[in-house]
Design a protein around this motif. Structure first.
Motif, mmCIF file in Angstrom:
data_model
loop_
_atom_site.group_PDB
_atom_site.id
_atom_site.type_symbol
_atom_site.label_atom_id
_atom_site.label_comp_id
_atom_site.label_asym_id
_atom_site.label_seq_id
_atom_site.Cartn_x
_atom_site.Cartn_y
_atom_site.Cartn_z
ATOM 1 N N THR A 134 0.816 -1.219 0.000
ATOM 2 C CA THR A 134 0.000 0.000 0.000
ATOM 3 C C THR A 134 0.847 1.265 0.000
ATOM 4 O O THR A 134 0.343 2.351 -0.268
ATOM 5 N N ALA A 135 2.133 1.151 0.321
ATOM 6 C CA ALA A 135 3.014 2.321 0.343
ATOM 7 C C ALA A 135 3.173 2.875 -1.081
ATOM 8 O O ALA A 135 3.275 2.125 -2.039
ATOM 9 N N MET A 136 3.175 4.210 -1.200
ATOM 10 C CA MET A 136 3.317 4.855 -2.497
ATOM 11 C C MET A 136 4.399 5.929 -2.424
ATOM 12 O O MET A 136 4.679 6.490 -1.364
ATOM 13 N N LEU A 137 5.004 6.210 -3.583
ATOM 14 C CA LEU A 137 6.040 7.228 -3.690
ATOM 15 C C LEU A 137 5.602 8.273 -4.698
ATOM 16 O O LEU A 137 5.504 8.005 -5.895
ATOM 17 N N SER A 138 5.332 9.481 -4.214
ATOM 18 C CA SER A 138 4.996 10.606 -5.076
ATOM 19 C C SER A 138 6.282 11.249 -5.583
ATOM 20 O O SER A 138 7.183 11.557 -4.799
ATOM 21 N N THR A 139 6.374 11.456 -6.893
ATOM 22 C CA THR A 139 7.596 12.043 -7.435
ATOM 23 C C THR A 139 7.742 13.513 -7.020
ATOM 24 O O THR A 139 8.858 14.004 -6.842
ATOM 25 N N ALA A 140 6.627 14.218 -6.863
ATOM 26 C CA ALA A 140 6.690 15.596 -6.369
ATOM 27 C C ALA A 140 7.214 15.621 -4.936
ATOM 28 O O ALA A 140 8.035 16.459 -4.560
ATOM 29 N N SER A 141 6.741 14.678 -4.127
ATOM 30 C CA SER A 141 7.199 14.561 -2.747
ATOM 31 C C SER A 141 8.673 14.165 -2.694
ATOM 32 O O SER A 141 9.435 14.679 -1.864
ATOM 33 N N VAL A 259 13.650 4.448 -12.108
ATOM 34 C CA VAL A 259 13.027 3.384 -11.319
ATOM 35 C C VAL A 259 13.255 2.073 -12.060
ATOM 36 O O VAL A 259 12.792 1.906 -13.187
ATOM 37 N N LEU A 260 13.965 1.129 -11.434
ATOM 38 C CA LEU A 260 14.255 -0.141 -12.094
ATOM 39 C C LEU A 260 13.529 -1.320 -11.460
ATOM 40 O O LEU A 260 13.655 -2.444 -11.936
ATOM 41 N N ALA A 261 12.765 -1.078 -10.397
ATOM 42 C CA ALA A 261 11.959 -2.143 -9.781
ATOM 43 C C ALA A 261 10.850 -1.497 -8.967
ATOM 44 O O ALA A 261 11.020 -0.397 -8.435
ATOM 45 N N GLY A 262 9.716 -2.174 -8.885
ATOM 46 C CA GLY A 262 8.611 -1.710 -8.056
ATOM 47 C C GLY A 262 7.977 -0.417 -8.516
ATOM 48 O O GLY A 262 7.516 0.389 -7.713
ATOM 49 N N GLN A 263 7.918 -0.198 -9.834
ATOM 50 C CA GLN A 263 7.383 1.060 -10.356
ATOM 51 C C GLN A 263 5.902 1.243 -10.060
ATOM 52 O O GLN A 263 5.370 2.362 -10.156
ATOM 53 N N ASP A 264 5.181 0.178 -9.698
ATOM 54 C CA ASP A 264 3.752 0.289 -9.396
ATOM 55 C C ASP A 264 3.484 1.171 -8.180
ATOM 56 O O ASP A 264 2.360 1.664 -8.008
ATOM 57 N N ARG A 265 4.484 1.364 -7.332
ATOM 58 C CA ARG A 265 4.295 2.235 -6.165
ATOM 59 C C ARG A 265 4.502 3.723 -6.488
ATOM 60 O O ARG A 265 4.238 4.575 -5.649
ATOM 61 N N VAL A 266 4.983 4.032 -7.676
ATOM 62 C CA VAL A 266 5.369 5.401 -8.001
ATOM 63 C C VAL A 266 4.204 6.170 -8.614
ATOM 64 O O VAL A 266 3.569 5.710 -9.564
ATOM 65 N N ILE A 267 3.926 7.353 -8.049
ATOM 66 C CA ILE A 267 2.926 8.269 -8.592
ATOM 67 C C ILE A 267 3.684 9.401 -9.286
ATOM 68 O O ILE A 267 4.374 10.188 -8.628
ATOM 69 N N PHE A 268 3.566 9.506 -10.580
ATOM 70 C CA PHE A 268 4.317 10.502 -11.356
ATOM 71 C C PHE A 268 3.526 11.811 -11.389
ATOM 72 O O PHE A 268 2.793 12.090 -12.335
#
Length: 280
Positions: A134-141, A259-268
């Motif tokens: 459920t963890a996500m990574l915002s690129t703006a953040s 991003v070379l792995a786990g790109q599903d967590r990334v919010i662009f």
């Protein structure tokens, strides 16, 4: 930066020393260089390892090293951590006695600077670790986080020759550790997390070092789902990240990253109209 719990102490005189030398013109100059000192770690009565470290937070380094080497059991709580500065010895004591004689014979020397070591059975725990989905990574953040890290006072800016690691949540750094070996900086954060019962599932781990197999293994063992570095990757590091479901972000400078792995967590969601810049 109000949420920052632990940060580098570049003005601590124990962590760097003034030396004189000459610059490219032959002029006499004075600069600061980081210190190195030996720290011998005992788990109860057993000597585990001697590490070269800058010497700050020996308690966190000791606990984090044992945690990342799978030597601390959840049902065998730590009772005390004692440090003797004169002897350069730290002793971690647990409720029950431990014996890792056989484990200590099975070592894998890693690509970590200062010759990092991982014990063979760590991979058994690595394979069985499930990271938060459920963890996500915002690129703006992420861009805000990188700017905050890069503008913080640090021993790296004072003396160089050192690695930094940061535990963060969203765009806020929480714990920032430095050491001569990146694995030491990682272990200090792992020690802090263990002693403070920190929930890793919504955290981001940032490192100045390469994204090697060792870094991926340690991050997964800590239960942190997102690993970011300003440096590059190794092939095995990428393969391990994919197998563990870890989001692996490298070459992160300013607004640029890969991003070379786990790109599903990334919010662009960063502003694509802005020209990416490289922060120092």
């Amino acid at each position: 930066m109000n949420d920052l719990i632990l940060s580098p102490q570049p003005d601590d005189p124990r962590l760097s020393a003034a030396v004189t030398g000459y610059d490219q013109t032959g002029a006499l100059v004075e600069t600061r260089v980081v210190t190195e000192r030996a720290l011998t770690l005992y788990l109860n009565r057993q000597e585990i390892v001697t590490m070269m470290t800058i010497g700050d937070h020996p308690d966190l380094l000791a606990v984090g090293y044992l945690e990342n080497q799978n030597m601390l059991e959840d049902d065998n709580p730590i009772t005390t951590v004692d440090y003797d500065d004169d002897l350069g010895v730290v002793v971690v004591r647990t409720e029950r006695e431990t014996n890792y004689e056989e484990k200590l014979k099975k070592k894998i020397r890693t690509s970590g600077c200062a010759q990092g070591t991982v014990f063979g059975d760590v991979m058994d725990s690595f394979d069985g670790t499930a990271l938060s989905d459920t963890a996500m990574l915002s690129t703006a953040s992420l861009q805000k986080l990188l700017k905050r890290i890069n503008t913080m006072p640090s021993l790296y800016l004072t003396a160089g020759a050192i690695h930094g690691c940061v535990l963060a949540k969203g765009d806020q750094p929480l714990v920032y550790m430095e050491d001569v070996g990146r694995h030491n900086a990682v272990d200090k954060i792992a020690g802090w997390m263990r002693l403070n019962n920190c929930d890793p599932t919504d955290k981001i781990f940032y490192t100045t070092g390469r994204l090697t197999s060792e870094m991926v293994i340690k991050c997964v063992m800590m239960g942190i789902p997102i690993l970011v570095s300003r440096s590059g990757f190794t092939a095995w590091g990428v393969d391990l990240a994919k197998s563990a479901g870890l989001t692996l972000v490298g070459r992160a400078r300013g607004a640029r990253f890969m991003v070379l792995a786990g790109q599903d967590r990334v919010i662009f969601d960063n502003d694509q109209s802005e020209e990416p810049t490289d922060d120092k």
